[in-house]
Enzyme design. Structure first.
Site, PDB file in Angstrom:
ATOM      1  N   LYS A  34      -3.207  -6.038  -9.227  1.00  0.00           N
ATOM      2  CA  LYS A  34      -4.111  -5.514  -8.129  1.00  0.00           C
ATOM      3  C   LYS A  34      -3.471  -5.194  -6.897  1.00  0.00           C
ATOM      4  O   LYS A  34      -2.304  -5.477  -6.821  1.00  0.00           O
ATOM      5  CB  LYS A  34      -5.124  -6.811  -7.855  1.00  0.00           C
ATOM      6  CG  LYS A  34      -4.440  -8.004  -7.368  1.00  0.00           C
ATOM      7  CD  LYS A  34      -5.447  -9.168  -7.204  1.00  0.00           C
ATOM      8  CE  LYS A  34      -4.655 -10.399  -6.745  1.00  0.00           C
ATOM      9  NZ  LYS A  34      -5.471 -11.444  -6.402  1.00  0.00           N
ATOM     10  N   ARG A 133     -13.920 -19.796  -3.871  1.00  0.00           N
ATOM     11  CA  ARG A 133     -13.887 -18.147  -3.500  1.00  0.00           C
ATOM     12  C   ARG A 133     -15.028 -17.495  -4.429  1.00  0.00           C
ATOM     13  O   ARG A 133     -16.284 -17.616  -3.803  1.00  0.00           O
ATOM     14  CB  ARG A 133     -12.525 -17.392  -3.679  1.00  0.00           C
ATOM     15  CG  ARG A 133     -11.557 -17.998  -2.639  1.00  0.00           C
ATOM     16  CD  ARG A 133     -10.348 -17.261  -2.805  1.00  0.00           C
ATOM     17  NE  ARG A 133      -9.964 -16.982  -4.240  1.00  0.00           N
ATOM     18  CZ  ARG A 133      -9.068 -16.266  -4.508  1.00  0.00           C
ATOM     19  NH1 ARG A 133      -8.087 -15.507  -3.583  1.00  0.00           N
ATOM     20  NH2 ARG A 133      -8.663 -15.777  -5.882  1.00  0.00           N
ATOM     21  N   TYR A 249      10.603  -2.362  24.229  1.00  0.00           N
ATOM     22  CA  TYR A 249       9.119  -2.731  24.973  1.00  0.00           C
ATOM     23  C   TYR A 249       9.370  -3.936  25.734  1.00  0.00           C
ATOM     24  O   TYR A 249       9.738  -5.059  25.005  1.00  0.00           O
ATOM     25  CB  TYR A 249       8.162  -2.548  24.223  1.00  0.00           C
ATOM     26  CG  TYR A 249       7.729  -1.070  23.632  1.00  0.00           C
ATOM     27  CD1 TYR A 249       7.359  -0.079  24.923  1.00  0.00           C
ATOM     28  CD2 TYR A 249       7.783  -0.416  22.602  1.00  0.00           C
ATOM     29  CE1 TYR A 249       7.205   1.214  24.548  1.00  0.00           C
ATOM     30  CE2 TYR A 249       7.383   0.685  22.317  1.00  0.00           C
ATOM     31  CZ  TYR A 249       7.077   1.740  23.189  1.00  0.00           C
ATOM     32  OH  TYR A 249       6.709   2.943  22.729  1.00  0.00           O
ATOM     33  N   MET A 297       6.243   0.547  16.762  1.00  0.00           N
ATOM     34  CA  MET A 297       5.663   1.336  15.722  1.00  0.00           C
ATOM     35  C   MET A 297       6.579   1.810  14.481  1.00  0.00           C
ATOM     36  O   MET A 297       6.153   1.681  13.230  1.00  0.00           O
ATOM     37  CB  MET A 297       4.639   2.504  16.276  1.00  0.00           C
ATOM     38  CG  MET A 297       3.613   3.177  15.176  1.00  0.00           C
ATOM     39  SD  MET A 297       2.665   4.284  15.723  1.00  0.00           S
ATOM     40  CE  MET A 297       1.631   3.387  16.716  1.00  0.00           C
TER      41      MET A 297
END
Length: 355
Positions: A34, A133, A249, A297
């Site tokens: 998956k 779940r 940053y 990014m």
């Protein structure tokens, strides 16, 4: 396309599979592929495992199942863990996908389409034994036991359950789940069973039943299996900075000496978490190099000051994931799990398959 490359060693994945098969002895071993094979390529991995006689492949959704069926053909079993829904039932039938039915509503839907097609439809049932779940509840299981017509028209191939804490070998909850599972199975004596995920395989033969369903262990996310993944990025920029220079940053890193700073072309857009800012490491020629400043990014900065000058040049490759920095080790730095590191590997990376 990114300058970074994810290298996936299919031979390592096959060897991991064979190790698990050896542990499981006479039980079959399938493969959870998956989420595009945990980010590594479901089609490529499945084709490699077919060479080792794997015939059961587990996906999350019908869409994943269709993609895999188109690539693999009809000679394998593809199981859809999220089950069946009204909107995709016909697609499951068309592509010969077997749903894992998780509640009475899904059983009802599959029966409806069995009647519509006037034929038996194969399925697995998922019994919830404690992970809470997906899975049929104890009340729903009791209804199935008392009214077998609820399964009319269905070709029940396996009953499965899922362990919640199998990585902790000595946790008593594993045995609680095993005992609940066995108690349910006595009412379905002629149906095959599957309980063991990756961790469950290492809990012992009592957990293996007819079919084990490893995912993580195939991809090296277990101490006894090997990491098949390498992520490398080239240095694309170098600069010499003086003492007290700020990097990235928000100026979160300040040099404490004259420094040589290299820039690598990956960032949080590629699944490299911003939480690695000012922590974590990469490796160049087996030497640890710290990440400095904010992960942005598309870029990260590393401090290569302590490397020999001959090893610092544009195009020099840094290893972000590999033998020195496995997915589990990387994950531990930022408080997550290796599964997340792998499934977050960005689509911009080039994929290279070896072995």
């Amino acid at each position: 396309m990114s300058l970074c490359t994810v290298e996936i060693n299919l031979s390592t994945i096959k060897n991991n599979y064979l190790l698990l098969q050896d542990i499981c002895k006479t039980s079959l071993v399938g493969a959870a592929v998956k989420a595009n094979g945990y980010g590594l390529g479901a089609v490529q991995i499945s084709k490699a495992l077919i060479e080792e006689n794997c015939r059961h492949f587990f996906v999350a959704s019908s869409e994943e199942g269709v993609n895999l069926r188109n690539a693999l053909g009809l000679d394998v079993n593809i199981l859809v863990l999220n089950g069946v829904f009204e909107h995709d039932a016909l697609e499951l039938i068309e592509y010969n996908l077997t749903p894992v039915l998780n509640n009475l509503k899904q059983i009802e839907i599959w029966q409806k389409f069995s009647n519509l097609k006037n034929r038996l439809l194969s399925c697995y049932l998922h019994f919830n034994t404690g992970i809470n779940r997906l899975g049929l509840s104890s009340d729903e299981i009791e209804q199935l036991i008392n009214d077998r017509d609820l399964l009319k028209g269905l070709d029940l191939q396996y009953i499965i359950s899922h362990l919640a804490i199998s990585e902790e070998i000595d946790n008593p909850y594993n045995l609680e789940q095993l005992n609940r599972f066995k108690a349910y199975l006595q009412y379905f004596p002629n149906v095959k069973a599957s309980l063991a995920n990756s961790g469950g395989i290492f809990l012992g033969q009592d957990y293996h039943f007819d079919l084990a369903r490893p995912g993580a262990a195939l991809y090296g996310l277990n101490p006894l299996t090997k990491n098949p993944v390498t992520l490398k990025a080239p240095i694309i920029h170098l600069q010499n900075l003086t003492l007290d220079s700020h990097i990235g940053y928000n100026m979160t890193f300040t040099t404490k000496r004259d420094s040589v700073i290299a820039t690598l072309p990956l960032g949080y857009a590629d699944g490299f978490s911003r939480n690695f800012s000012n922590q974590g490491e990469v490796f160049i020629n087996s030497r640890s190099v710290p990440i400095v400043g904010r992960v942005s990014m598309d870029l990260i900065n590393i401090d290569v000051t302590d490397l020999p000058p001959s090893e610092i040049f544009l195009g020099q490759e840094a290893e972000i994931i590999g033998n020195y920095c496995t997915p589990d080790k990387i994950a531990s730095i930022i408080g997550t799990i290796g599964y997340e590191v792998l499934t977050n590997l960005g689509s911009r990376y080039k994929r290279k398959y070896i072995g």
